[in-house]
Design a protein around this motif. Structure first.
Motif, short mmCIF file in Angstrom:
data_model
loop_
_atom_site.label_atom_id
_atom_site.label_comp_id
_atom_site.label_asym_id
_atom_site.label_seq_id
_atom_site.Cartn_x
_atom_site.Cartn_y
_atom_site.Cartn_z
N ASN A 252 34.32 38.74 53.61
CA ASN A 252 34.04 40.04 53.00
C ASN A 252 32.60 40.07 52.53
OD1 ASN A 252 33.84 39.57 49.90
ND2 ASN A 252 35.73 38.48 50.45
N GLY A 253 32.15 41.19 52.00
CA GLY A 253 30.76 41.36 51.61
C GLY A 253 30.44 40.99 50.19
N ARG A 254 31.42 40.47 49.43
CA ARG A 254 31.19 40.21 48.01
C ARG A 254 31.12 38.73 47.65
NH1 ARG A 254 34.95 41.59 44.59
NH2 ARG A 254 33.46 42.03 42.91
N SER A 255 31.89 37.88 48.36
CA SER A 255 31.83 36.44 48.07
C SER A 255 32.20 35.66 49.32
CB SER A 255 32.76 36.07 46.90
OG SER A 255 34.11 36.28 47.25
N GLY A 260 33.14 32.61 44.20
CA GLY A 260 32.70 33.52 43.14
C GLY A 260 33.36 33.30 41.80
N GLN A 262 36.35 33.10 41.11
CA GLN A 262 37.52 33.97 41.01
C GLN A 262 38.82 33.17 41.08
OE1 GLN A 262 36.70 37.95 43.36
NE2 GLN A 262 35.91 36.24 44.56
#
Length: 341
Positions: A252-255, A260, A262
């Motif tokens: 994905n584009g976030r992590s 991250g 999370q």
């Protein structure tokens, strides 16, 4: 070639405070009902399995083996994942790992390391008393805080860390050699031994010790974007234990691979129950069979979505379906010619 043994199940993720998960009888009955033939036994729950007593007493080992046999089970391997971790702890992780050790050695690095080393050595003796051939563990981590270093790579730091790791493990490996047991390091992010390169580096420093081997778990390789099938081609002679664990990576584009910070359910890479992830187990079982892997296929259940009891039930059947019964003859033997062909 030999038929892989299984299914087995690693008990660590299932031990708890409520029946049937709070006693060996309860766990054994539960595992047998799920269709398992073996249990991988952690050594950090003395009320389930007391490794110190097992190292001292053949009678105790015979009693444990007899109890499991009553449920149609054997032990595949003992596990000292947590104790192995404490053999080598970078001070960065001192507080995080202290609670894995008894209260009397917490906050004392030398005492904690000595305790962990003794526990792993006890597991070597206990494994021999139980008639086992392999042992599952972690390497610990002295270099891991610098796995993606900034400032850039410091060769001396990594040389010193791996030399220290080898010094700590060499006497342990020698004890396992005396007992005829293979030490199988689970290659795992967070451990200094987490891929083929780090395993080779360590292996060279322990002089290619015959007892220095690998617990193969493809889930950790998929999450590192490694070719876990080619890994078998490269290291099959050192693979002496096998965790059957699934995983998936959803870009994905976030992590990315680092997660991250999370929780598992939100990370791009996460562990799944068998059959729910992306790992090619047909390829894995085929390659391990081809290379004459002579150990157990052991479920390690760690899924961020599915219930553990369901994962265990489904995992038993999944492993059973993937084990390849080895043929005693080649399919084209019928066409073989005579001596004068």
């Amino acid at each position: 070639m030999r038929t892989i043994k299984g299914p087995g199940i690693f008990l660590s993720q299932f031990i708890g405070g409520q029946p049937p998960f709070n006693s060996l009888d309860g766990l054994a009955g539960w595992a047998a009902e799920k269709g398992y033939k073996a249990v991988q036994m952690p050594c950090n729950h003395p009320h389930i399995f007391d490794v110190a007593q097992a190292a001292d007493s053949q009678t105790y080992c015979d009693e444990i083996a007899g109890k499991l046999a009553g449920y149609g089970l054997v032990i595949s391997e003992l596990s000292t994942h947590l104790e192995g971790q404490l053999v080598a702890v970078n001070d960065t992780y001192r507080e995080a790992f202290d609670h894995f050790a008894p209260a009397e050695v917490r906050g004392n690095e030398a005492a904690r390391q000595a305790w962990a080393t003794e526990k792993v050595k006890q597991a070597a003796v206990a494994s021999a008393r139980l008639g086992l051939t392999a042992h599952a563990t972690f390497s610990g981590s002295l270099a891991w805080p610098f796995f993606y270093p900034w400032p850039p790579h410091n060769a001396q730091r990594f040389d010193e860390a791996f030399q220290a790791l080898a010094r700590r493990w060499r006497p342990i490996l020698d004890v396992f050699d005396e007992q005829g047991i293979n030490v199988c390091f689970e290659l795992h992010p967070g451990e200094d031994l987490h891929d083929g390169v780090t395993f080779e580096r360590f292996l060279a420093l322990v002089d290619n010790h015959p007892r220095c081997n690998i617990l193969y778990d493809p889930s950790h390789m998929l999450l590192q974007h490694m070719d876990y099938l080619s890994f078998i081609d490269l290291y099959h002679s050192r693979i002496k234990a096998f965790h059957v664990k699934d995983a998936e990576f959803r870009a994905n584009g976030r992590s990315g691979v680092y997660g991250g910070y999370q929780p598992w359910i939100h990370r791009p890479g996460r562990f799944r129950s068998l059959g729910d992830g992306q790992i090619d187990f047909n390829g894995i079982f085929s390659k391990l069979t081809q290379y004459d892997y002579d150990g157990w296929a052991v479920l390690e259940w760690e899924c961020c979505l599915k219930d553990g009891d369901t994962g265990a039930r489904e995992g038993s059947e999944f492993i059973r379906r993937h084990i390849i019964p080895v043929s005693g003859q080649a399919f084209d033997d019928f066409a073989a010619g005579g001596r004068n062909d």
